[in-house]
Design an enzyme around this catalytic site. Structure first.
Site, short mmCIF file in Angstrom:
data_model
loop_
_atom_site.label_atom_id
_atom_site.label_comp_id
_atom_site.label_asym_id
_atom_site.label_seq_id
_atom_site.Cartn_x
_atom_site.Cartn_y
_atom_site.Cartn_z
N HIS A 1 -2.64 -3.17 4.52
CA HIS A 1 -1.91 -2.27 5.43
C HIS A 1 -2.58 -2.28 6.80
O HIS A 1 -3.33 -1.38 7.16
CB HIS A 1 -1.78 -0.86 4.87
CG HIS A 1 -3.07 -0.17 4.52
ND1 HIS A 1 -4.04 -0.74 3.74
CD2 HIS A 1 -3.53 1.07 4.83
CE1 HIS A 1 -5.05 0.10 3.60
NE2 HIS A 1 -4.77 1.21 4.27
N HIS B 1 -13.73 1.63 3.38
CA HIS B 1 -12.71 2.52 3.93
C HIS B 1 -13.23 3.05 5.26
O HIS B 1 -13.58 2.24 6.14
CB HIS B 1 -12.36 3.64 2.94
CG HIS B 1 -11.12 4.39 3.35
ND1 HIS B 1 -11.17 5.63 3.93
CD2 HIS B 1 -9.81 4.05 3.29
CE1 HIS B 1 -9.94 6.03 4.21
NE2 HIS B 1 -9.09 5.10 3.84
N HIS C 1 -9.47 -2.21 6.97
CA HIS C 1 -10.58 -1.26 7.11
C HIS C 1 -11.92 -1.89 7.48
O HIS C 1 -12.87 -1.15 7.74
CB HIS C 1 -10.76 -0.40 5.86
CG HIS C 1 -9.75 0.69 5.72
ND1 HIS C 1 -9.74 1.82 6.51
CD2 HIS C 1 -8.69 0.82 4.87
CE1 HIS C 1 -8.73 2.60 6.16
NE2 HIS C 1 -8.07 2.01 5.17
N ASP D 1 2.08 2.03 3.82
CA ASP D 1 1.14 3.16 3.81
C ASP D 1 1.86 4.49 3.66
O ASP D 1 1.38 5.53 4.12
CB ASP D 1 0.26 3.17 5.06
CG ASP D 1 -1.06 3.93 4.85
OD1 ASP D 1 -1.34 4.30 3.70
OD2 ASP D 1 -1.79 4.16 5.83
N HIS E 1 0.83 -1.21 0.00
CA HIS E 1 0.00 0.00 0.00
C HIS E 1 0.86 1.25 0.00
O HIS E 1 1.60 1.51 0.95
CB HIS E 1 -0.90 0.00 1.24
CG HIS E 1 -2.05 0.95 1.13
ND1 HIS E 1 -3.26 0.59 0.60
CD2 HIS E 1 -2.17 2.26 1.47
CE1 HIS E 1 -4.09 1.63 0.63
NE2 HIS E 1 -3.44 2.65 1.16
N GLU F 1 -9.05 1.22 -2.91
CA GLU F 1 -9.12 1.33 -1.44
C GLU F 1 -10.53 1.72 -0.99
O GLU F 1 -10.75 2.79 -0.42
CB GLU F 1 -8.09 2.32 -0.90
CG GLU F 1 -7.96 2.17 0.61
CD GLU F 1 -6.94 3.07 1.25
OE1 GLU F 1 -6.67 2.88 2.44
OE2 GLU F 1 -6.40 3.97 0.59
N ASP G 1 0.28 5.47 -1.11
CA ASP G 1 -0.74 6.45 -1.49
C ASP G 1 -0.20 7.59 -2.35
O ASP G 1 -0.81 8.66 -2.41
CB ASP G 1 -1.39 7.03 -0.23
CG ASP G 1 -2.51 6.18 0.31
OD1 ASP G 1 -3.48 5.96 -0.43
OD2 ASP G 1 -2.41 5.72 1.46
#
Length: 408
Positions: free
Chosen positions: A230, A168, A209, A338, A38, A140, A40
């Protein structure tokens, strides 16, 4: 451990990995691609660089990611997060997601000597052997397929999405979020049909999540391994985004992988509590300083000075890795940093060039080359191959033509 001793020293020099350990790490990463679950950067590029993907060769601070640091960190495969805010739903979510795919596609195209799209486990290994970084996408949040549109799900897979995180920060019309009020006691019947379709098209189910009940529901339904792209261990960090032992104990039967994240508040309850206290203080100051933003800023700065954020360490990340390895087994743990999705970092795990620091800590604890190889990428590749095999045994696309919209 060296990192534990230095974690509290903000100005301490970067620890030096001795030559033998560095050579061992380099040998492992040459043989097995380091797969990070993961990153971003695509949404960071949108919000912080007006969707610009150029000039990321080096020196891209304050970003955590650039091409030179990816190479320095030994990254062999990166799952780029296709993230949009959970508040965006319906058709707008589909459009927004396509824009994030475009950023990711342009990023990969702009650095052809460094990055290359991969859509299978075999492609990851081929690209890694060529000296490039295999690049994949991960959706995600299930809100990104509109109102539960399976046609959108299938097309995202065609675009390069290897996994989808089921939700999420908000509970959707078919699955409960770990950080919202539950509505389904896990996953709804329609949600289970989404998982079945993900199995059929070879898309990994990502359980970061979701609630503990949703984790168990997914394990009851899926024919393929799951991943947590993650997350860390809830036994060591109480944050609901982490994975409880009750789920870890089921991973050997499923074949799934928890990719340990570097989010400080997930790693250490003291940091999580500090963040909650700061949020409460900011809310209190909002009411006290209405119409006086300067006064609020000064008061919050004074609170920050009086209440410094606790600091965690590489050793604490290694503790989470080892806990998952003990409970689920060494075949069920991976890495999902992350980076560029977090505002604070672990000292010496500050950017994508720092993965060797974690591997050096684990070597210091006695991890074998075989265990390290499984951690960095072998376990993820095995799970992805298994998902591909499940898909190959299921009906072809003509067997599922319709969609089943659900309101978010």
């Amino acid at each position: 451990m060296i990192f534990e001793l230095l974690a509290g020293a903000a100005l301490a020099a970067q620890p030096v990995i001795d030559t033998d350990t560095r050579e061992r790490i380099d040998r492992i990463l040459a043989q097995t691609p380091l797969v990070d679950g993961h990153n971003d950067l695509p949404i960071a590029a949108r919000f912080r660089r007006d969707s610009e993907v150029t000039n990321l060769e080096a020196g891209s601070e304050p970003l955590h990611t650039d091409m030179d640091r990816l190479k320095a960190g030994g990254v062999g495969a990166q799952l780029w997060s296709i993230y949009i805010p959970a508040s965006v739903t319906g058709d707008e979510a589909v459009r927004y997601t396509l824009e994030q795919f475009d950023i990711t596609d342009r990023l990969i195209a702009h650095y052809p000597d460094t990055l290359e799209w991969a859509k299978t486990a075999a492609a990851i290994e081929r690209i890694h052997a060529s000296g490039k970084i295999a690049s994949m996408a991960g959706i995600e949040g299930g809100h990104q397929i509109g109102n539960g549109n399976l046609a959108v799900l299938r097309q995202f897979k065609r675009l390069g999405a290897i996994y989808m995180t089921l939700t999420h920060g908000r509970t959707t019309g078919w699955v409960d979020s770990a950080t919202d009020d539950p509505k389904h006691d896990g996953i709804s019947d329609f949600g289970k049909s989404v998982l079945e379709e993900m199995n059929r098209i070879g898309m990994l189910i990502d359980l970061s999540h979701v609630t503990e009940a949703a984790m168990h529901d997914a394990l009851d339904v899926t024919k393929a391994p799951v991943i947590f792209s993650h997350s860390s261990a809830r036994a060591l960090g109480s944050h609901p985004r982490n994975v409880p032992d009750s789920v870890l104990e089921r991973l050997p039967d499923n074949g799934g992988v928890v990719m340990v994240t570097f989010v400080p508040s997930f790693l250490d309850d003291a940091i999580w509590q500090h963040g909650a206290n700061r949020d409460a203080e900011e809310a209190r100051l909002d009411s006290l300083y209405t119409g006086n933003p300067e006064g609020k800023a000064a008061a919050l700065a004074a609170w920050d000075e009086a209440n410094p954020r606790p600091v965690t360490s590489v050793a604490r990340v290694a503790d989470h890795v080892e806990h998952i390895a003990r409970v689920a087994g060494y075949d069920h743990v991976g890495i999902g940093g992350d980076f560029d999705g977090i505002s604070t970092t672990v000292p010496y795990l500050d950017s994508v060039d720092d993965y060797p620091n974690l591997l050096a800590e684990l070597i210091d604890r006695g991890w074998t080359d075989e265990q390290l190889s499984a951690l960095v990428g072998g376990n993820f590749l095995r799970a992805l191959r298994a998902a591909e095999a499940v898909a190959a045994e299921m009906p072809n696309t003509d067997a599922v033509l319709g969609t089943a919209p659900m309101a978010d």
